[in-house]
Design a protein around this motif. Structure first.
Motif, PDB file in Angstrom:
ATOM      1  N   ASN A  19       0.838  -1.199   0.000  1.00  0.00           N
ATOM      2  CA  ASN A  19       0.000   0.000   0.000  1.00  0.00           C
ATOM      3  C   ASN A  19       0.874   1.250   0.000  1.00  0.00           C
ATOM      4  O   ASN A  19       1.742   1.323  -0.891  1.00  0.00           O
ATOM      5  CB  ASN A  19      -1.143  -0.044   1.022  1.00  0.00           C
ATOM      6  CG  ASN A  19      -0.809  -0.360   2.451  1.00  0.00           C
ATOM      7  OD1 ASN A  19      -0.564  -1.497   2.789  1.00  0.00           O
ATOM      8  ND2 ASN A  19      -0.827   0.622   3.324  1.00  0.00           N
ATOM      9  N   ASP A  20       0.705   2.168   0.891  1.00  0.00           N
ATOM     10  CA  ASP A  20       1.274   3.521   0.745  1.00  0.00           C
ATOM     11  C   ASP A  20       2.745   3.599   0.322  1.00  0.00           C
ATOM     12  O   ASP A  20       3.578   2.842   0.829  1.00  0.00           O
ATOM     13  CB  ASP A  20       1.226   4.262   2.087  1.00  0.00           C
ATOM     14  CG  ASP A  20      -0.072   4.118   2.806  1.00  0.00           C
ATOM     15  OD1 ASP A  20      -0.997   3.529   2.261  1.00  0.00           O
ATOM     16  OD2 ASP A  20      -0.146   4.597   3.953  1.00  0.00           O
ATOM     17  N   GLN A  36       4.659   0.358   2.010  1.00  0.00           N
ATOM     18  CA  GLN A  36       4.014  -0.572   2.937  1.00  0.00           C
ATOM     19  C   GLN A  36       3.904  -1.927   2.242  1.00  0.00           C
ATOM     20  O   GLN A  36       3.355  -2.032   1.134  1.00  0.00           O
ATOM     21  CB  GLN A  36       2.617  -0.045   3.299  1.00  0.00           C
ATOM     22  CG  GLN A  36       2.656   1.219   4.141  1.00  0.00           C
ATOM     23  CD  GLN A  36       3.018   0.904   5.579  1.00  0.00           C
ATOM     24  OE1 GLN A  36       2.178   0.486   6.351  1.00  0.00           O
ATOM     25  NE2 GLN A  36       4.277   1.110   5.958  1.00  0.00           N
ATOM     26  N   TRP A  44      -3.799  -6.994   3.174  1.00  0.00           N
ATOM     27  CA  TRP A  44      -3.114  -6.186   4.178  1.00  0.00           C
ATOM     28  C   TRP A  44      -2.804  -7.037   5.415  1.00  0.00           C
ATOM     29  O   TRP A  44      -3.592  -7.910   5.797  1.00  0.00           O
ATOM     30  CB  TRP A  44      -4.014  -5.002   4.560  1.00  0.00           C
ATOM     31  CG  TRP A  44      -3.309  -4.004   5.438  1.00  0.00           C
ATOM     32  CD1 TRP A  44      -2.589  -2.931   5.034  1.00  0.00           C
ATOM     33  CD2 TRP A  44      -3.252  -4.019   6.862  1.00  0.00           C
ATOM     34  NE1 TRP A  44      -2.078  -2.272   6.121  1.00  0.00           N
ATOM     35  CE2 TRP A  44      -2.473  -2.922   7.263  1.00  0.00           C
ATOM     36  CE3 TRP A  44      -3.767  -4.863   7.852  1.00  0.00           C
ATOM     37  CZ2 TRP A  44      -2.203  -2.618   8.589  1.00  0.00           C
ATOM     38  CZ3 TRP A  44      -3.496  -4.574   9.178  1.00  0.00           C
ATOM     39  CH2 TRP A  44      -2.727  -3.462   9.539  1.00  0.00           C
ATOM     40  N   PHE A  79       4.343   1.073  10.162  1.00  0.00           N
ATOM     41  CA  PHE A  79       3.384   1.803   9.331  1.00  0.00           C
ATOM     42  C   PHE A  79       4.098   2.928   8.566  1.00  0.00           C
ATOM     43  O   PHE A  79       5.307   3.107   8.669  1.00  0.00           O
ATOM     44  CB  PHE A  79       2.265   2.373  10.220  1.00  0.00           C
ATOM     45  CG  PHE A  79       1.138   1.401  10.506  1.00  0.00           C
ATOM     46  CD1 PHE A  79       1.296   0.026  10.373  1.00  0.00           C
ATOM     47  CD2 PHE A  79      -0.101   1.880  10.906  1.00  0.00           C
ATOM     48  CE1 PHE A  79       0.250  -0.859  10.634  1.00  0.00           C
ATOM     49  CE2 PHE A  79      -1.167   1.006  11.174  1.00  0.00           C
ATOM     50  CZ  PHE A  79      -0.991  -0.352  11.037  1.00  0.00           C
ATOM     51  N   SER A  80       3.305   3.726   7.878  1.00  0.00           N
ATOM     52  CA  SER A  80       3.867   4.700   6.927  1.00  0.00           C
ATOM     53  C   SER A  80       4.722   5.787   7.565  1.00  0.00           C
ATOM     54  O   SER A  80       4.560   6.111   8.742  1.00  0.00           O
ATOM     55  CB  SER A  80       2.728   5.351   6.147  1.00  0.00           C
ATOM     56  OG  SER A  80       2.224   4.427   5.240  1.00  0.00           O
ATOM     57  N   ARG A 155      -0.555   8.708  13.291  1.00  0.00           N
ATOM     58  CA  ARG A 155       0.440   8.003  12.466  1.00  0.00           C
ATOM     59  C   ARG A 155       0.903   8.808  11.255  1.00  0.00           C
ATOM     60  O   ARG A 155       0.386   9.857  10.961  1.00  0.00           O
ATOM     61  CB  ARG A 155      -0.127   6.672  11.991  1.00  0.00           C
ATOM     62  CG  ARG A 155      -1.456   6.731  11.263  1.00  0.00           C
ATOM     63  CD  ARG A 155      -1.896   5.315  10.873  1.00  0.00           C
ATOM     64  NE  ARG A 155      -3.248   5.261  10.369  1.00  0.00           N
ATOM     65  CZ  ARG A 155      -4.326   5.008  11.124  1.00  0.00           C
ATOM     66  NH1 ARG A 155      -4.196   4.805  12.408  1.00  0.00           N
ATOM     67  NH2 ARG A 155      -5.532   4.967  10.579  1.00  0.00           N
ATOM     68  N   ASP A 156       1.872   8.227  10.569  1.00  0.00           N
ATOM     69  CA  ASP A 156       2.376   8.688   9.269  1.00  0.00           C
ATOM     70  C   ASP A 156       3.174   9.994   9.362  1.00  0.00           C
ATOM     71  O   ASP A 156       2.832  11.016   8.734  1.00  0.00           O
ATOM     72  CB  ASP A 156       1.223   8.832   8.253  1.00  0.00           C
ATOM     73  CG  ASP A 156       0.317   7.608   8.233  1.00  0.00           C
ATOM     74  OD1 ASP A 156       0.805   6.517   8.589  1.00  0.00           O
ATOM     75  OD2 ASP A 156      -0.870   7.734   7.873  1.00  0.00           O
ATOM     76  N   GLU A 209      -5.067  10.611   7.521  1.00  0.00           N
ATOM     77  CA  GLU A 209      -3.888   9.776   7.296  1.00  0.00           C
ATOM     78  C   GLU A 209      -2.924  10.504   6.359  1.00  0.00           C
ATOM     79  O   GLU A 209      -3.321  11.354   5.569  1.00  0.00           O
ATOM     80  CB  GLU A 209      -4.306   8.434   6.663  1.00  0.00           C
ATOM     81  CG  GLU A 209      -5.209   7.605   7.568  1.00  0.00           C
ATOM     82  CD  GLU A 209      -5.377   6.166   7.085  1.00  0.00           C
ATOM     83  OE1 GLU A 209      -5.186   5.247   7.889  1.00  0.00           O
ATOM     84  OE2 GLU A 209      -5.728   5.967   5.908  1.00  0.00           O
ATOM     85  N   TYR A 270      -4.515   6.790  -3.348  1.00  0.00           N
ATOM     86  CA  TYR A 270      -4.596   7.094  -1.922  1.00  0.00           C
ATOM     87  C   TYR A 270      -3.191   7.329  -1.374  1.00  0.00           C
ATOM     88  O   TYR A 270      -2.199   6.865  -1.942  1.00  0.00           O
ATOM     89  CB  TYR A 270      -5.266   5.923  -1.181  1.00  0.00           C
ATOM     90  CG  TYR A 270      -5.741   6.288   0.204  1.00  0.00           C
ATOM     91  CD1 TYR A 270      -6.745   7.236   0.383  1.00  0.00           C
ATOM     92  CD2 TYR A 270      -5.190   5.688   1.332  1.00  0.00           C
ATOM     93  CE1 TYR A 270      -7.180   7.577   1.660  1.00  0.00           C
ATOM     94  CE2 TYR A 270      -5.630   6.031   2.611  1.00  0.00           C
ATOM     95  CZ  TYR A 270      -6.628   6.977   2.761  1.00  0.00           C
ATOM     96  OH  TYR A 270      -7.065   7.321   4.018  1.00  0.00           O
TER      97      TYR A 270
HETATM   98  C1  FRU Z   1      -2.977   4.508   4.761  1.00  0.00           C
HETATM   99  C2  FRU Z   1      -2.567   3.756   6.013  1.00  0.00           C
HETATM  100  C3  FRU Z   1      -1.688   4.610   6.908  1.00  0.00           C
HETATM  101  C4  FRU Z   1      -0.948   3.576   7.700  1.00  0.00           C
HETATM  102  C5  FRU Z   1      -0.739   2.485   6.682  1.00  0.00           C
HETATM  103  C6  FRU Z   1      -0.785   1.092   7.233  1.00  0.00           C
HETATM  104  O1  FRU Z   1      -3.298   3.641   3.730  1.00  0.00           O
HETATM  105  O2  FRU Z   1      -3.701   3.296   6.709  1.00  0.00           O
HETATM  106  O3  FRU Z   1      -2.379   5.543   7.692  1.00  0.00           O
HETATM  107  O4  FRU Z   1       0.263   4.044   8.207  1.00  0.00           O
HETATM  108  O5  FRU Z   1      -1.755   2.636   5.712  1.00  0.00           O
HETATM  109  O6  FRU Z   1      -0.483   0.159   6.257  1.00  0.00           O
END
Ligand code: FRU
Length: 454
Positions: A19-20, A36, A44, A79-80, A155-156, A209, A270
């Motif tokens: 993902n991200d 990710q 996921w 996480f991100s 987060r992030d 996010e 996203y």
């Molecule tokens: C966005 C998210 C972030 C998080 C990550 C987890 O897609 O939910 O907020 O850090 O993905 O995989």
């Protein structure tokens, strides 16, 4: 994962799930893009950071896993987060999660969604070597004051340099009702102090996010991905948006304008993340959400890198010039297109339409619209038709096509519609073929393309 695997045009999951985009940076002569990554299944789960590098933002080489869970605070996932360079070193910032309890039937998710989030940092001397066991440092422990933020949904971290030091924007929520961003400050990247929070009174999702603050010569932009933004019960209800914004270092206030626009009007992208390219321009990339894995094997890819530009108060996302430059070989028919993709330049008159292998692009009044229903699985709740807001700069289209992603850049990034597709046929149907120009990748000097430093 097979490290050293090369991919062109769109960076895709090397296998399983991504993902991200994370830690996007031009560092020591090449672009590093972390992401990710769940290495076990195309869904996921416990997050790792996968890693890829590129010299030109078009050809990517996978470099395996950079970060993996290794300590109490990130036991259930890395996480991100983001990257910066200081004194020749690469600094990565990310969110570590620790589940209160793992779901006994699936240890890759938290039971009842209950977990704690801390912010961590790790450095590297070369951008490739990460000492996961010994070098991680907690820089912001889980938040305990609910007036500031949330111990779970914070987060992030995205770090950027100001004139008076380093700053971090961190996504959070006020009591799981209203999205907000927290701002921290540091002089040395290691000690961080909370300085402020920013949010909007109007309803803009319950948690923000992946916040990102981007300064450009024409104006500054705040980009974020609010959870639960859309109210139409369609997927996805979380969408990446951007607004004009200004961060004042004197007061540490982030002033966020009221008018937001989507990052991309295909509503599939996203969690965009920006960095500064080799020439000092702002470049941004985002995750394409896919409704099902390809051949049951992999899910997730990234859009083409785009510039972030502000002109007369409008935020543009044109495709990055390095990508354009490589798609410069004009071809008479699609038969000659590279297996990794092709590009179409055209424009549409009122009522005109083109179909790219079943994916329809048409003009209705002052809007460019797309329809993917013939090239998308019939899964309930997914959007099939898309349209730009009212256009002001004309109807010129620059379209990049690969098997699972069509990106329609309207008027050089005034708006973009990017859609995930499945089963695209390799043919184009258009009212007036003469007005189409088709290009493929100009491989030119192959040795330059495939040369990588050891
Ligand atoms: C966005 C998210 C972030 C998080 C990550 C987890 O897609 O939910 O907020 O850090 O993905 O995989």
């Amino acid at each position: 994962m097979n490290p050293n695997m090369i991919q062109q045009v769109h960076l895709k999951a090397p296998d399983n799930w991504i993902n991200d985009p994370n830690g996007f940076i031009y560092y020591k002569g090449q672009y590093h893009l972390f992401y990710q990554y769940f290495p076990y299944e195309p869904r996921w789960g416990t997050m790792h950071w996968g890693h890829a590098v590129s010299k030109d933002l078009l050809t990517w080489e996978h470099r395996g896993i950079a970060l993996f869970p290794s300590r109490y605070e990130d036991a259930n996932g890395c996480f991100s987060g983001s990257a910066v360079e200081k004194d020749g070193k690469l600094y990565l910032f990310y969110t570590g999660v620790h589940y209160k309890k793992e779901d006994p039937k699936d240890i890759h998710v938290a039971l009842d969604g209950d977990f704690e989030a801390a912010q961590l940092m790790i450095t590297s001397e070369d951008g490739f070597t990460f000492h996961n066991i010994t070098d991680k440092k907690v820089i912001i422990p889980p938040i305990v004051d609910p007036a500031i933020g949330d111990r779970t949904n914070t987060r992030d971290p995205k770090v950027f340099r100001g004139k008076k030091g380093w700053y971090m924007v961190l996504g959070s929520t006020i009591k799981n009702k209203k999205g907000e961003v927290l701002i921290y400050q540091s002089q040395d990247l290691s000690q961080w102090e909370y300085v402020n929070q920013a949010y909007k009174e109007k309803d803009l999702g319950w948690m923000w996010e992946c916040p990102d603050y981007v300064e450009t010569p024409g104006g500054n932009v705040f980009i974020f991905s609010p959870l639960g933004l859309m109210q139409d019960q369609m997927r996805e209800d979380s969408q990446a948006v951007c607004v004009l914004a200004d961060f004042c270092e004197e007061t540490c206030e982030l002033d966020i304008s009221d008018e937001y626009r989507f990052f991309d009007y295909g509503l599939d992208l996203y969690a965009p993340q920006s960095t500064t390219d080799q020439d000092g321009n702002r470049v941004i990339i985002a995750w394409l959400r896919m409704p099902k894995p390809v051949d049951g094997k992999w899910s997730g890819m990234f859009c083409l890198p785009r510039l972030v530009e502000v002109k007369k108060g409008h935020i543009y996302f044109p495709v990055h010039p390095s990508v354009k430059k490589h798609f410069s070989k004009e071809i008479p028919t699609l038969e000659e297109a590279d297996e990794n993709g092709f590009r179409i330049l055209t424009s549409l008159e009122e009522g005109e339409e083109i179909s790219i292998g079943g994916y329809r692009i048409y003009r209705e009044g002052n809007h460019i619209c797309t329809d993917r229903k013939d090239v998308f699985p019939a899964i309930d709740g997914y959007r099939m038709q898309f349209q730009t807001p009212e256009l002001k700069d004309g109807y010129d289209l620059d379209i990049y096509v690969d098997e699972h992603l069509v990106e329609v850049y309207v008027n050089d990034g005034e708006y973009v519609i990017s859609n995930c597709v499945y089963g695209l046929e390799k043919k184009i149907l258009a009212g007036d073929e003469k007005r189409l120009k088709v290009y493929t990748i100009n491989h030119g000097n192959e040795s330059e393309f495939y040369w990588w430093p050891c």
